[in-house]
Design a protein around this motif. Structure first.
Motif, PDB file in Angstrom:
ATOM      1  N   MET A 163       0.853  -1.198   0.000  1.00 17.22           N
ATOM      2  CA  MET A 163       0.000   0.000   0.000  1.00 17.22           C
ATOM      3  C   MET A 163       0.886   1.245   0.000  1.00 17.22           C
ATOM      4  SD  MET A 163      -3.141  -1.185   0.119  1.00 17.22           S
ATOM      5  CE  MET A 163      -4.227   0.034   0.854  1.00 17.22           C
ATOM      6  N   GLU A 164       0.411   2.300  -0.654  1.00 18.84           N
ATOM      7  CA  GLU A 164       1.143   3.557  -0.609  1.00 18.84           C
ATOM      8  C   GLU A 164       1.234   4.037   0.841  1.00 18.84           C
ATOM      9  OE1 GLU A 164       0.768   8.144  -2.294  1.00 18.84           O
ATOM     10  OE2 GLU A 164      -0.474   6.555  -3.153  1.00 18.84           O
ATOM     11  N   ARG A 165       2.427   4.449   1.246  1.00 14.70           N
ATOM     12  CA  ARG A 165       2.610   4.886   2.638  1.00 14.70           C
ATOM     13  C   ARG A 165       2.070   6.311   2.797  1.00 14.70           C
ATOM     14  NH1 ARG A 165       6.212   7.022   6.573  1.00 14.70           N
ATOM     15  NH2 ARG A 165       6.395   5.662   8.407  1.00 14.70           N
ATOM     16  N   ARG A 166       0.854   6.403   3.266  1.00 15.23           N
ATOM     17  CA  ARG A 166       0.184   7.688   3.431  1.00 15.23           C
ATOM     18  C   ARG A 166       0.100   8.070   4.905  1.00 15.23           C
ATOM     19  NH1 ARG A 166      -4.891   6.668  -0.755  1.00 15.23           N
ATOM     20  NH2 ARG A 166      -3.654   6.806  -2.690  1.00 15.23           N
ATOM     21  N   VAL A 167       0.049   9.371   5.152  1.00 15.58           N
ATOM     22  CA  VAL A 167      -0.056   9.906   6.516  1.00 15.58           C
ATOM     23  C   VAL A 167      -1.295  10.795   6.597  1.00 15.58           C
ATOM     24  CG1 VAL A 167       1.039  11.362   8.270  1.00 15.58           C
ATOM     25  CG2 VAL A 167       2.447   9.852   6.842  1.00 15.58           C
ATOM     26  N   MET A 168      -2.057  10.627   7.683  1.00 20.29           N
ATOM     27  CA  MET A 168      -3.188  11.511   7.968  1.00 20.29           C
ATOM     28  C   MET A 168      -2.996  12.090   9.369  1.00 20.29           C
ATOM     29  SD  MET A 168      -6.379   9.232   6.419  1.00 20.29           S
ATOM     30  CE  MET A 168      -7.621  10.499   6.771  1.00 20.29           C
ATOM     31  N   ARG A 169      -3.132  13.405   9.466  1.00 16.68           N
ATOM     32  CA  ARG A 169      -2.949  14.097  10.745  1.00 16.68           C
ATOM     33  C   ARG A 169      -4.160  14.988  10.980  1.00 16.68           C
ATOM     34  NH1 ARG A 169       2.340  17.891  12.120  1.00 16.68           N
ATOM     35  NH2 ARG A 169       1.795  18.393  14.305  1.00 16.68           N
ATOM     36  N   LEU A 170      -4.837  14.789  12.116  1.00 20.22           N
ATOM     37  CA  LEU A 170      -6.088  15.517  12.355  1.00 20.22           C
ATOM     38  C   LEU A 170      -6.292  15.809  13.828  1.00 20.22           C
ATOM     39  CD1 LEU A 170      -8.827  13.124  12.958  1.00 20.22           C
ATOM     40  CD2 LEU A 170      -7.181  12.251  11.310  1.00 20.22           C
ATOM     41  N   LEU A 171      -7.177  16.757  14.090  1.00 20.73           N
ATOM     42  CA  LEU A 171      -7.544  17.151  15.449  1.00 20.73           C
ATOM     43  C   LEU A 171      -9.028  16.866  15.665  1.00 20.73           C
ATOM     44  CD1 LEU A 171      -5.667  20.546  15.529  1.00 20.73           C
ATOM     45  CD2 LEU A 171      -5.215  18.667  17.102  1.00 20.73           C
ATOM     46  N   ALA A 172      -9.352  16.154  16.747  1.00 16.78           N
ATOM     47  CA  ALA A 172     -10.732  15.834  17.080  1.00 16.78           C
ATOM     48  C   ALA A 172     -11.055  16.357  18.479  1.00 16.78           C
ATOM     49  CB  ALA A 172     -10.959  14.325  17.011  1.00 16.78           C
ATOM     50  N   ASP A 173     -12.315  16.738  18.679  1.00 16.62           N
ATOM     51  CA  ASP A 173     -12.751  17.302  19.962  1.00 16.62           C
ATOM     52  C   ASP A 173     -13.669  16.349  20.704  1.00 16.62           C
ATOM     53  OD1 ASP A 173     -11.397  19.689  19.575  1.00 16.62           O
ATOM     54  OD2 ASP A 173     -13.109  20.686  18.632  1.00 16.62           O
ATOM     55  N   GLY A 174     -13.630  16.451  22.030  1.00 15.94           N
ATOM     56  CA  GLY A 174     -14.526  15.692  22.879  1.00 15.94           C
ATOM     57  C   GLY A 174     -15.889  16.349  22.974  1.00 15.94           C
ATOM     58  N   ASP A 175     -16.812  15.663  23.678  1.00 13.69           N
ATOM     59  CA  ASP A 175     -18.178  16.154  23.791  1.00 13.69           C
ATOM     60  C   ASP A 175     -18.274  17.491  24.519  1.00 13.69           C
ATOM     61  OD1 ASP A 175     -18.546  13.689  22.712  1.00 13.69           O
ATOM     62  OD2 ASP A 175     -20.040  13.003  24.155  1.00 13.69           O
ATOM     63  N   ASP A 176     -17.271  17.791  25.338  1.00 18.83           N
ATOM     64  CA  ASP A 176     -17.309  19.064  26.068  1.00 18.83           C
ATOM     65  C   ASP A 176     -17.009  20.245  25.157  1.00 18.83           C
ATOM     66  OD1 ASP A 176     -14.691  18.063  25.808  1.00 18.83           O
ATOM     67  OD2 ASP A 176     -13.970  19.245  27.508  1.00 18.83           O
ATOM     68  N   LEU A 177     -16.632  19.982  23.924  1.00 23.42           N
ATOM     69  CA  LEU A 177     -16.381  21.023  22.927  1.00 23.42           C
ATOM     70  C   LEU A 177     -17.266  20.729  21.715  1.00 23.42           C
ATOM     71  CD1 LEU A 177     -12.496  21.058  23.242  1.00 23.42           C
ATOM     72  CD2 LEU A 177     -14.036  22.868  24.029  1.00 23.42           C
ATOM     73  N   ARG A 178     -18.545  21.013  21.851  1.00 23.51           N
ATOM     74  CA  ARG A 178     -19.502  20.655  20.799  1.00 23.51           C
ATOM     75  C   ARG A 178     -19.199  21.392  19.506  1.00 23.51           C
ATOM     76  NH1 ARG A 178     -24.576  21.919  20.948  1.00 23.51           N
ATOM     77  NH2 ARG A 178     -24.332  23.679  22.373  1.00 23.51           N
ATOM     78  N   GLY A 179     -19.201  20.643  18.386  1.00 22.61           N
ATOM     79  CA  GLY A 179     -18.941  21.266  17.100  1.00 22.61           C
ATOM     80  C   GLY A 179     -18.617  20.252  16.029  1.00 22.61           C
ATOM     81  N   PRO A 180     -18.164  20.706  14.881  1.00 23.13           N
ATOM     82  CA  PRO A 180     -17.911  19.809  13.740  1.00 23.13           C
ATOM     83  C   PRO A 180     -16.776  18.823  13.961  1.00 23.13           C
ATOM     84  CG  PRO A 180     -17.094  22.031  13.278  1.00 23.13           C
ATOM     85  CD  PRO A 180     -17.891  22.122  14.530  1.00 23.13           C
ATOM     86  N   ASN A 181     -15.960  19.047  14.987  1.00 24.55           N
ATOM     87  CA  ASN A 181     -14.840  18.130  15.231  1.00 24.55           C
ATOM     88  C   ASN A 181     -15.201  16.998  16.191  1.00 24.55           C
ATOM     89  OD1 ASN A 181     -13.101  19.613  13.553  1.00 24.55           O
ATOM     90  ND2 ASN A 181     -12.580  20.998  15.232  1.00 24.55           N
ATOM     91  N   ASN A 182     -16.495  16.853  16.514  1.00 25.75           N
ATOM     92  CA  ASN A 182     -16.965  15.687  17.258  1.00 25.75           C
ATOM     93  C   ASN A 182     -17.157  14.554  16.257  1.00 25.75           C
ATOM     94  OD1 ASN A 182     -19.106  17.955  19.028  1.00 25.75           O
ATOM     95  ND2 ASN A 182     -17.151  17.163  19.746  1.00 25.75           N
ATOM     96  N   VAL A 183     -16.226  13.620  16.238  1.00 20.82           N
ATOM     97  CA  VAL A 183     -16.243  12.567  15.213  1.00 20.82           C
ATOM     98  C   VAL A 183     -15.936  11.209  15.816  1.00 20.82           C
ATOM     99  CG1 VAL A 183     -15.546  14.153  13.362  1.00 20.82           C
ATOM    100  CG2 VAL A 183     -13.783  12.885  14.651  1.00 20.82           C
ATOM    101  N   GLY A 184     -16.244  10.177  15.048  1.00 19.76           N
ATOM    102  CA  GLY A 184     -15.759   8.833  15.311  1.00 19.76           C
ATOM    103  C   GLY A 184     -14.709   8.509  14.268  1.00 19.76           C
ATOM    104  N   VAL A 185     -13.699   7.717  14.642  1.00 21.04           N
ATOM    105  CA  VAL A 185     -12.610   7.375  13.727  1.00 21.04           C
ATOM    106  C   VAL A 185     -12.422   5.861  13.716  1.00 21.04           C
ATOM    107  CG1 VAL A 185     -10.191   7.720  13.138  1.00 21.04           C
ATOM    108  CG2 VAL A 185     -11.460   9.576  14.242  1.00 21.04           C
TER     109      VAL A 185
END
Length: 240
Positions: A163-185
């Motif tokens: 597989m191509e060696r790819r990197v993903m770097r992201l920031l996710a927020d907990g429920d105490d910071l409601r918003g678009p960064n509340n995600v499952g991964v």
């Protein structure tokens, strides 16, 4: 340095640097400086250099005035986990103190007997990427991560053979910071992952695994940050 800085001493000019304010594309930021998780929900994956098998899906966190908030993780057979046919066999929780990190962790992929690993991954992710029934969830550990408190920086690195060696770097927020960064991964076996608690809050996470805990599945790469070595003076005194 140009003439703009000629009012400084030469010694200062020789050490002077400037921040790069170049606006990079989402794909460039995903693979280098990182992006907000909310930017990836529903995004076109093809031009992003997305790691095959990784899923990032939105969660809703509901305010409960004067009491707190409420958020769902997942419903069996529904949503993104239902779409890919994954439901964890084990659930756990972990707390990371502010400023700490863990990883890289990695779990071994299960390769069918007599098949080349690169050939197998090509079948799974290039030839029949939507045939989720082929995925051996019960024979390899896939992780599903949710964050209840704090902000976490996540790094993912695809280390699967062929597989191509790819990197993903992201920031996710907990429920105490409601918003678009509340995600499952969702993180497949063979994809190395590391987490770092951002800011002054502790991070509380809840995660499910497609298999029950097995020490043989727990691999580590470049994980020295997890150790807390004693001061050399203590080690010498205690004879450690």
């Amino acid at each position: 340095m140009n003439l703009l800085w000629h009012g400084l001493r030469e010694s200062a000019q020789s050490q002077l640097g400037q921040r790069n304010y170049t606006v990079h594309t989402l794909a460039e930021r995903l693979a280098t400086t990182g992006v907000e998780a909310g930017e990836l929900v529903g995004a076109d994956r093809l031009p992003l250099g997305w790691i095959p098998g990784v899923e990032i899906f939105a969660r809703r966190v509901y305010p409960q005035r004067h009491r707190g908030f409420f958020g769902e993780f997942a419903r069996r057979g529904e949503g993104e986990l239902g779409r890919i046919g994954l439901w964890p066999k084990q659930w756990a929780t972990a707390t990371m103190f502010a400023g700490t990190a863990k990883g890289f962790h990695i779990h071994p992929p299960s390769i069918p007997e007599g098949m080349d690993a690169a050939e197998w991954f090509g079948k799974l992710y290039r030839e029949t990427p939507d045939n989720y029934e082929l995925r051996p969830y019960d024979r390899e550990q896939w992780d599903v991560m949710f964050f209840v408190q704090g902000t976490v920086e996540m790094l993912l690195v695809d280390e699967r053979a062929g597989m191509e060696r790819r990197v993903m770097r992201l920031l996710a927020d907990g429920d105490d910071l409601r918003g678009p960064n509340n995600v499952g991964v969702v993180i497949p076996a063979g994809v190395a992952h590391a987490l770092r608690a951002e800011g002054a809050r502790d991070v509380i996470m809840v995660y499910g695994t497609s298999t029950s805990f097995d020490p043989a599945f727990e691999g580590r790469i470049a994980s020295g940050i997890e150790s807390a070595p004693l001061p050399e003076e203590w080690r010498t005194y205690a004879g450690l």
